[in-house]
Write a protein that holds these residues in place. Structure first.
Motif, mmCIF file in Angstrom:
data_model
loop_
_atom_site.group_PDB
_atom_site.id
_atom_site.type_symbol
_atom_site.label_atom_id
_atom_site.label_comp_id
_atom_site.label_asym_id
_atom_site.label_seq_id
_atom_site.Cartn_x
_atom_site.Cartn_y
_atom_site.Cartn_z
ATOM 1 N N THR A 83 -5.893 -11.636 -12.907
ATOM 2 C CA THR A 83 -6.847 -10.740 -12.262
ATOM 3 C C THR A 83 -8.211 -10.816 -12.933
ATOM 4 O O THR A 83 -9.253 -10.826 -12.258
ATOM 5 C CB THR A 83 -6.318 -9.293 -12.290
ATOM 6 O OG1 THR A 83 -4.988 -9.267 -11.773
ATOM 7 C CG2 THR A 83 -7.191 -8.383 -11.449
ATOM 8 N N ARG B 113 -1.766 -3.248 -6.147
ATOM 9 C CA ARG B 113 -3.227 -3.147 -5.999
ATOM 10 C C ARG B 113 -3.853 -4.528 -5.787
ATOM 11 O O ARG B 113 -4.805 -4.678 -5.012
ATOM 12 C CB ARG B 113 -3.833 -2.455 -7.220
ATOM 13 C CG ARG B 113 -3.565 -0.963 -7.243
ATOM 14 C CD ARG B 113 -4.505 -0.213 -8.163
ATOM 15 N NE ARG B 113 -4.293 1.219 -8.066
ATOM 16 C CZ ARG B 113 -4.833 2.006 -7.145
ATOM 17 N NH1 ARG B 113 -5.635 1.475 -6.229
ATOM 18 N NH2 ARG B 113 -4.598 3.298 -7.122
ATOM 19 N N HIS B 114 -3.319 -5.526 -6.455
ATOM 20 C CA HIS B 114 -3.824 -6.890 -6.263
ATOM 21 C C HIS B 114 -3.588 -7.335 -4.820
ATOM 22 O O HIS B 114 -4.473 -7.927 -4.187
ATOM 23 C CB HIS B 114 -3.130 -7.832 -7.249
ATOM 24 C CG HIS B 114 -3.767 -9.192 -7.312
ATOM 25 N ND1 HIS B 114 -3.502 -10.173 -6.380
ATOM 26 C CD2 HIS B 114 -4.671 -9.725 -8.193
ATOM 27 C CE1 HIS B 114 -4.184 -11.257 -6.681
ATOM 28 N NE2 HIS B 114 -4.906 -11.019 -7.778
ATOM 29 N N GLU C 212 0.829 -1.206 0.000
ATOM 30 C CA GLU C 212 0.000 0.000 0.000
ATOM 31 C C GLU C 212 0.862 1.254 0.000
ATOM 32 O O GLU C 212 0.547 2.234 -0.695
ATOM 33 C CB GLU C 212 -0.931 -0.001 1.211
ATOM 34 C CG GLU C 212 -1.949 1.116 1.172
ATOM 35 C CD GLU C 212 -3.032 0.959 2.228
ATOM 36 O OE1 GLU C 212 -3.974 1.774 2.219
ATOM 37 O OE2 GLU C 212 -2.940 0.027 3.046
ATOM 38 N N GLY D 254 -6.011 -5.952 -2.368
ATOM 39 C CA GLY D 254 -7.394 -6.348 -2.602
ATOM 40 C C GLY D 254 -8.174 -5.491 -3.576
ATOM 41 O O GLY D 254 -9.391 -5.669 -3.731
ATOM 42 N N ASP D 255 -7.504 -4.575 -4.273
ATOM 43 C CA ASP D 255 -8.185 -3.723 -5.254
ATOM 44 C C ASP D 255 -8.063 -4.372 -6.630
ATOM 45 O O ASP D 255 -7.217 -3.993 -7.455
ATOM 46 C CB ASP D 255 -7.562 -2.330 -5.239
ATOM 47 C CG ASP D 255 -8.192 -1.387 -6.267
ATOM 48 O OD1 ASP D 255 -9.229 -1.765 -6.859
ATOM 49 O OD2 ASP D 255 -7.641 -0.290 -6.478
ATOM 50 N N PRO E 99 -10.200 -4.435 -9.358
ATOM 51 C CA PRO E 99 -10.442 -3.575 -10.536
ATOM 52 C C PRO E 99 -9.281 -2.627 -10.812
ATOM 53 O O PRO E 99 -8.903 -2.416 -11.970
ATOM 54 C CB PRO E 99 -11.718 -2.807 -10.156
ATOM 55 C CG PRO E 99 -12.403 -3.686 -9.167
ATOM 56 C CD PRO E 99 -11.301 -4.321 -8.368
ATOM 57 N N GLY E 100 -8.696 -2.063 -9.743
ATOM 58 C CA GLY E 100 -7.543 -1.179 -9.933
ATOM 59 C C GLY E 100 -6.346 -1.930 -10.481
ATOM 60 O O GLY E 100 -5.598 -1.415 -11.323
#
Length: 433
Positions: free
Chosen positions: A395, A362-363, A334, A366-367, A369-370
């Protein structure tokens, strides 16, 4: 819907959004940008004005940087093996001047040739330099400062053109300048170049330590009696820190680099050239001090220095990418994410790899879509990036986007490469210089 005519763009206008501040590497146009690109633009401006550079800039761009930029941005029309091969309609006035200097090399005043040769090396035209500058002999090196400077430039071009295979040949030229250059300053600068070569190529600890001590014993020989002397001394101390560093002497390494930093900050900057010289040296100093802190086990201090470097040279994508690597390893995904995204937004030559690393971060948080958007951006920046397409497929599968899964699997099949690394630490480091 009312349509408005689109005005024709000036030649080279498309380079600005593609290259941002790195445009000087493609056609020598001034566009601001990171410190190393502004140094290149200053070299070009001095060439056009006919004034020798006269300042000891140290930057040595990664081999074939111009070609890597053109490959990433897909600006194939600008790709050329010699400056004169660039089509006339793509040339800026500075590029035309460079072509004229290359064509009329033997008519150029001897003192003007080193600046032109340095510019050619920074642009990656190593074969041009090797063609223009003959293999030097001791008598030629001793003839004057210009011929000695050209010999060092030839050694640099030789190594960059052929890599480690030319290491011994390049070192022979550097050592010849160290022995036969007409001034103590040039002999010392050549000694520093030989020291750095041994530290990075042969990695002989005893030889590096011996050369470091010899240079420190005559450090005043590097002085030219002008405003650039403070930077020259600072750079000399930074190079000599290789000796104690490779011997494991942390205390002496720190002492040398502390003095290096003091001098770097004291350097005068009352002209455009001196300000850029100081900025370039501060960049190198902060980078070295960050590595020194990591070596000493103080990652917080290392990160603080790397952050200061990012603030000092905010348009250098490599600085932000490297800060991201450090943050990822010692803090987490992060915290590293903004650094990788900044590197990606700044553009080549690290666009694709930075988007891939942002996607992995981002993966991990937990994001999904990002992460998918980041991998798509990476694949768009480099259609041959296995890391980007592999991350996209994984993803998209988690998001149950079957259309993207099929597209990505087909792309991976066409690339005919092994599966990409799946860890944050492994992914993407080697796809760009």
């Amino acid at each position: 819907m009312k349509r408005f005519p689109i005005p024709a763009l000036e030649p080279g206008a498309a380079l600005v959004p593609a290259l941002r501040g790195l445009r000087p590497y493609v056609d020598l146009a001034e566009e601001g940008g990171p410190i190393h690109a502004r140094v290149l633009a200053l070299h070009a401006a001095r060439m056009v004005s006919g004034r020798p550079m006269g300042l000891p800039f140290q930057g040595n761009p990664v081999a074939y940087l111009r070609r890597h930029l053109l490959l990433e941005t897909r600006l194939e029309p600008y790709d050329c093996a010699e400056p004169e091969a660039l089509p006339p309609h793509l040339r800026t006035p500075a590029w035309e001047h460079l072509c004229a200097d290359v064509a009329g090399w033997h008519e150029l005043p001897e003192e003007a040739r080193p600046s032109v040769a340095t510019l050619l090396v920074r642009l990656g035209f190593y074969r041009t330099v090797l063609r223009l500058i003959p293999e030097p002999d001791p008598a030629a090196i001793a003839r004057g400062p210009a011929t000695a400077a050209l010999a060092l430039t030839r050694a640099n071009a030789l190594y960059k053109a052929t890599g480690p295979r030319a290491a011994k040949a390049a070192l022979r030229v550097i050592d010849a300048v160290r022995e036969h250059a007409p001034s103590p300053r040039q002999r010392t600068l050549a000694a520093v170049a030989a020291l750095v070569h041994h530290a990075r190529v042969s990695k002989d600890k005893a030889e590096v330590a011996r050369r470091s001590q010899e240079i420190l014993a005559r450090r005043d020989d590097v002085l030219a009696g002008d405003d650039s002397d403070v930077v020259s001394q600072s750079a000399l101390l930074r190079a000599c820190s290789f000796g104690p560093f490779m011997s494991g002497d942390r205390e002496t390494t720190a002492l040398l680099l502390e003095e290096c930093e003091t001098l770097a900050r004291q350097a005068p900057d009352h002209t455009e050239g001196l300000a850029l010289l100081k900025a370039e040296n501060l960049h190198a100093m902060l980078e070295t001090r960050s590595r020194e802190a990591l070596w000493s086990g103080d990652w917080r201090l290392a990160q603080s220095r790397a952050q200061r470097l990012a603030e000092h040279d905010p348009l250098d994508s490599r600085v932000h990418r490297d800060l991201g690597y450090m943050t990822l390893e010692h803090v987490g995904a992060e915290a590293a994410l903004p650094h990788f995204e900044t590197a990606a937004w700044l553009g080549p030559p690290f666009t694709a790899v930075s988007w891939c690393l942002a996607g992995q971060c981002r993966h991990k948080i937990g994001d999904l879509p990002g992460a998918l958007e980041a991998y798509l951006a990476g694949a768009a920046a480099d259609p041959g990036s296995v890391t980007a397409v592999d991350g996209l497929v994984r993803t998209a599968r988690e998001l149950k986007d079957q259309a993207l899964v099929r597209w990505g699997e087909e792309r991976l099949h066409r690339l005919h490469r092994p599966a990409a690394p799946k860890t944050l630490k492994e992914g993407g480091r080697d796809e760009h210089p």
